[in-house]
Write an enzyme that holds these catalytic residues in place. Sequence first.
Site, PDB file in Angstrom:
ATOM      1  N   LYS A 149     -11.704   7.994   6.530  1.00 51.99           N
ATOM      2  CA  LYS A 149     -11.612   6.460   7.395  1.00 51.99           C
ATOM      3  C   LYS A 149     -12.516   5.622   6.831  1.00 51.99           C
ATOM      4  CE  LYS A 149     -10.121   4.280  12.027  1.00 51.99           C
ATOM      5  NZ  LYS A 149      -8.959   3.808  10.791  1.00 51.99           N
ATOM      6  N   ARG A 172      -1.932   6.982   2.539  1.00 50.13           N
ATOM      7  CA  ARG A 172      -1.058   7.473   3.552  1.00 50.13           C
ATOM      8  C   ARG A 172      -0.104   7.031   4.664  1.00 50.13           C
ATOM      9  NH1 ARG A 172      -6.112   9.328   3.305  1.00 50.13           N
ATOM     10  NH2 ARG A 172      -6.737   6.896   3.928  1.00 50.13           N
ATOM     11  N   GLY A 231       1.048  -0.605  -0.046  1.00 48.82           N
ATOM     12  CA  GLY A 231      -0.118  -0.052   0.492  1.00 48.82           C
ATOM     13  C   GLY A 231       0.705   1.411  -0.080  1.00 48.82           C
ATOM     14  N   GLY A 242      -9.298   0.740  14.858  1.00 51.69           N
ATOM     15  CA  GLY A 242      -9.061  -0.450  15.949  1.00 51.69           C
ATOM     16  C   GLY A 242      -8.667  -0.580  17.610  1.00 51.69           C
ATOM     17  N   MET A 298       0.172   1.100  17.028  1.00 53.96           N
ATOM     18  CA  MET A 298       1.267   0.659  16.967  1.00 53.96           C
ATOM     19  C   MET A 298       2.259   1.755  17.557  1.00 53.96           C
ATOM     20  SD  MET A 298       2.523  -1.539  14.462  1.00 53.96           S
ATOM     21  CE  MET A 298       1.215  -3.022  13.743  1.00 53.96           C
ATOM     22  N   HIS A 305     -11.468  11.111  13.993  1.00 52.52           N
ATOM     23  CA  HIS A 305      -9.922  10.534  12.802  1.00 52.52           C
ATOM     24  C   HIS A 305     -10.423  11.297  11.765  1.00 52.52           C
ATOM     25  CE1 HIS A 305      -9.383   6.731  15.054  1.00 52.52           C
ATOM     26  NE2 HIS A 305      -8.041   6.590  14.785  1.00 52.52           N
ATOM     27  N   THR A 336      -3.539  -2.914   9.691  1.00 55.26           N
ATOM     28  CA  THR A 336      -5.019  -2.514   8.575  1.00 55.26           C
ATOM     29  C   THR A 336      -5.325  -2.660   9.810  1.00 55.26           C
ATOM     30  OG1 THR A 336      -3.658  -3.796   6.864  1.00 55.26           O
ATOM     31  CG2 THR A 336      -6.123  -3.765   7.360  1.00 55.26           C
ATOM     32  N   ALA A 351      -1.070  -4.611  15.487  1.00 51.64           N
ATOM     33  CA  ALA A 351      -2.179  -4.145  16.144  1.00 51.64           C
ATOM     34  C   ALA A 351      -2.781  -3.140  15.618  1.00 51.64           C
ATOM     35  CB  ALA A 351      -0.791  -3.219  17.187  1.00 51.64           C
ATOM     36  N   ARG A 385      -1.732  -2.452  -5.364  1.00 55.00           N
ATOM     37  CA  ARG A 385      -3.472  -2.528  -5.681  1.00 55.00           C
ATOM     38  C   ARG A 385      -2.721  -2.293  -7.762  1.00 55.00           C
ATOM     39  NH1 ARG A 385      -6.574   0.979  -7.444  1.00 55.00           N
ATOM     40  NH2 ARG A 385      -6.286   2.692  -5.515  1.00 55.00           N
TER      41      ARG A 385
HETATM   42  N1  LIG Z   1      -2.503   0.193  13.450  1.00 55.03           N
HETATM   43  C1  LIG Z   1      -2.228   1.035  13.077  1.00 55.03           C
HETATM   44  O1  LIG Z   1      -1.359   2.126  14.294  1.00 55.03           O
HETATM   45  C2  LIG Z   1      -2.793   1.947  12.647  1.00 55.03           C
HETATM   46  C3  LIG Z   1      -2.065   3.993  12.121  1.00 55.03           C
HETATM   47  C4  LIG Z   1      -2.666   4.300  10.851  1.00 55.03           C
HETATM   48  C5  LIG Z   1      -4.250   3.623   9.770  1.00 55.03           C
HETATM   49  N2  LIG Z   1      -4.014   2.304  10.529  1.00 55.03           N
HETATM   50  C6  LIG Z   1      -4.100   1.557   9.146  1.00 55.03           C
HETATM   51  O2  LIG Z   1      -3.545   1.420   7.900  1.00 55.03           O
HETATM   52  C7  LIG Z   1      -4.628   0.878   7.247  1.00 55.03           C
HETATM   53  C8  LIG Z   1      -4.248   2.118   6.083  1.00 55.03           C
HETATM   54  O3  LIG Z   1      -4.709   3.312   6.227  1.00 55.03           O
HETATM   55  P1  LIG Z   1      -4.198   5.036   5.656  1.00 55.03           P
HETATM   56  O4  LIG Z   1      -4.633   5.704   6.218  1.00 55.03           O
HETATM   57  O5  LIG Z   1      -2.964   4.603   4.539  1.00 55.03           O
HETATM   58  O6  LIG Z   1      -5.251   4.565   4.277  1.00 55.03           O
HETATM   59  P2  LIG Z   1      -5.040   4.512   2.535  1.00 55.03           P
HETATM   60  O7  LIG Z   1      -6.266   4.074   2.281  1.00 55.03           O
HETATM   61  O8  LIG Z   1      -4.222   5.973   2.481  1.00 55.03           O
HETATM   62  O9  LIG Z   1      -3.742   4.035   1.897  1.00 55.03           O
HETATM   63  C9  LIG Z   1      -4.287   2.408   2.211  1.00 55.03           C
HETATM   64  C10 LIG Z   1      -3.666   1.951   0.482  1.00 55.03           C
HETATM   65  O10 LIG Z   1      -3.507   0.295   0.516  1.00 55.03           O
HETATM   66  C11 LIG Z   1      -3.380   0.364  -0.860  1.00 55.03           C
HETATM   67  N3  LIG Z   1      -3.953  -1.204  -1.242  1.00 55.03           N
HETATM   68  C12 LIG Z   1      -5.116  -1.792  -0.775  1.00 55.03           C
HETATM   69  N4  LIG Z   1      -5.749  -3.017  -1.465  1.00 55.03           N
HETATM   70  C13 LIG Z   1      -4.616  -3.272  -1.719  1.00 55.03           C
HETATM   71  C14 LIG Z   1      -3.469  -4.558  -2.495  1.00 55.03           C
HETATM   72  N5  LIG Z   1      -4.231  -5.563  -2.609  1.00 55.03           N
HETATM   73  N6  LIG Z   1      -2.507  -4.579  -2.896  1.00 55.03           N
HETATM   74  C15 LIG Z   1      -1.852  -3.224  -2.746  1.00 55.03           C
HETATM   75  N7  LIG Z   1      -2.046  -2.152  -2.000  1.00 55.03           N
HETATM   76  C16 LIG Z   1      -3.644  -2.424  -1.811  1.00 55.03           C
HETATM   77  C17 LIG Z   1      -4.295   1.625  -1.578  1.00 55.03           C
HETATM   78  O11 LIG Z   1      -4.434   1.287  -2.728  1.00 55.03           O
HETATM   79  C18 LIG Z   1      -3.862   2.741  -0.616  1.00 55.03           C
HETATM   80  O12 LIG Z   1      -3.122   3.070  -1.294  1.00 55.03           O
HETATM   81  C19 LIG Z   1      -6.371   0.955   7.374  1.00 55.03           C
HETATM   82  O13 LIG Z   1      -6.714  -0.010   7.903  1.00 55.03           O
HETATM   83  C20 LIG Z   1      -6.150   2.320   8.262  1.00 55.03           C
HETATM   84  O14 LIG Z   1      -7.067   1.798  10.071  1.00 55.03           O
HETATM   85  C21 LIG Z   1      -3.511   1.721  11.505  1.00 55.03           C
HETATM   86  O1  LIG Z   2      -5.852   6.664  10.330  1.00 52.21           O
HETATM   87  C1  LIG Z   2      -6.290   5.880  10.954  1.00 52.21           C
HETATM   88  O2  LIG Z   2      -6.860   5.563   9.707  1.00 52.21           O
HETATM   89  C2  LIG Z   2      -5.809   5.411  12.005  1.00 52.21           C
HETATM   90  N1  LIG Z   2      -6.278   3.956  12.182  1.00 52.21           N
HETATM   91  C3  LIG Z   2      -6.213   3.477  13.112  1.00 52.21           C
HETATM   92  C4  LIG Z   2      -7.089   2.764  13.939  1.00 52.21           C
HETATM   93  O3  LIG Z   2      -8.576   2.877  13.223  1.00 52.21           O
HETATM   94  O4  LIG Z   2      -7.028   2.672  15.338  1.00 52.21           O
HETATM   95  C5  LIG Z   2      -4.823   3.949  14.323  1.00 52.21           C
HETATM   96  C6  LIG Z   2      -4.675   5.494  14.714  1.00 52.21           C
HETATM   97  C7  LIG Z   2      -4.797   6.389  13.232  1.00 52.21           C
END
Ligand SMILES: NC(=O)c1ccc[n+]([C@@H]2O[C@H](COP(=O)([O-])OP(=O)(O)OC[C@H]3O[C@@H](n4cnc5c(N)ncnc54)[C@H](O)[C@@H]3O)[C@@H](O)[C@H]2O)c1
Ligand SMILES: O=C(O)C1=N[C@H](C(=O)O)CCC1
Length: 271
Positions: free
Chosen positions: A162, A15, A11, A168, A128, A158, A102, A125, A38
């Site tokens: 989102k 972001r 991905g 999560g 993170m 958020h 994710t 997680a 993707r």
């Molecule tokens: N655990 C954490 O600390 C934390 C922090 C921030 C975001 N997140 C999570 O991370 C995930 C992504 O957040 P984001 O804000 O970056 O979203 P985003 O939509 O900006 O980015 C997701 C990316 O994944 C790509 N993608 C989707 N399907 C794909 C595939 N089959 N193969 C390759 N790439 C693929 C999309 O094209 C996109 O570029 C969300 O689930 C969010 O909740 C978790």
């Molecule tokens: O930007 C998001 O999407 C985020 N996702 C995580 C969640 O679902 O808790 C962590 C915070 C940012």
Amino acid sequence: MTEKPGVVVTGASGRMGQMLVREVQKSDRLKLVGAVERSGNDWVGRDLGLCMGGTETGITVTDDALEAFARAQAVIDFTSPAATVGFAELAAQARAVHVIGTTGLSDDDLRKIHVAARHAVIVRAGNMSLGVNLLTRITRQVAAALDADWDIEIIESHHNQKVDAPSGTALMLGEAAAEGRGVALSEVSDRGRDGITGKRERGHIGFHAIRGGDVVGEHEVIFATAGERIVLKHLASDRTLFARGALKAALWGQDKAPGEYDMLDVLGLGD
Ligand SMILES: NC(=O)c1ccc[n+]([C@@H]2O[C@H](COP(=O)([O-])OP(=O)(O)OC[C@H]3O[C@@H](n4cnc5c(N)ncnc54)[C@H](O)[C@@H]3O)[C@@H](O)[C@H]2O)c1
Ligand SMILES: O=C(O)C1=N[C@H](C(=O)O)CCC1
């Protein structure tokens, strides 16, 4: 000197993907060896550095995840539930540590990830950051100290892009509160009340999601009883904290036995 573990970011144009690419490039302990997007994404087939508005990196963004994972010791994955479930199987085949950020994963997704963890290290997680993981510990402790005369409500905010709710992180905090109370979250969870809901059920844990603007991530755990309230709060103002946690997990996982781990394991905050 031993080789630095190679990392693939999935991905990469997202972001978190772009943030992760920058953090791995800055790291002196990890080396970026691939970037996955993707099929159909504009970045596929182009140089990663140029896509990000910088100089050439020699890394071509690919939609062939298995080929990329085969060259890596770690895959850092913040994408979508469907993508993450597929990547778990491929990372296990490549014997690469799979760091999953994710969120929005269903019970069925989690079962598939559990199966993949028989053959590979998976660190997953919903948040993170050190602060949030510490907050889960504090939440569990406060919930254990208070009885069900104290209502527990979790509010998360958020950005407007989102796609999943509750976040999560909110679910991690809910699980921690339920664990402290000695109950299963699935039995006591109330999500987003609307209409004539009836009075609040004693012992339930409520979840509420706010979406707007560019909020990075804010979480409040409220313990409310007659005459007083305790409010525990975490504010994230910069996504690099999530990326740095993910890099830490990728390094930590290098010498671990196959299985499922979380950031509490990585940060040494486990039981
Ligand atoms: N655990 C954490 O600390 C934390 C922090 C921030 C975001 N997140 C999570 O991370 C995930 C992504 O957040 P984001 O804000 O970056 O979203 P985003 O939509 O900006 O980015 C997701 C990316 O994944 C790509 N993608 C989707 N399907 C794909 C595939 N089959 N193969 C390759 N790439 C693929 C999309 O094209 C996109 O570029 C969300 O689930 C969010 O909740 C978790
Ligand atoms: O930007 C998001 O999407 C985020 N996702 C995580 C969640 O679902 O808790 C962590 C915070 C940012």
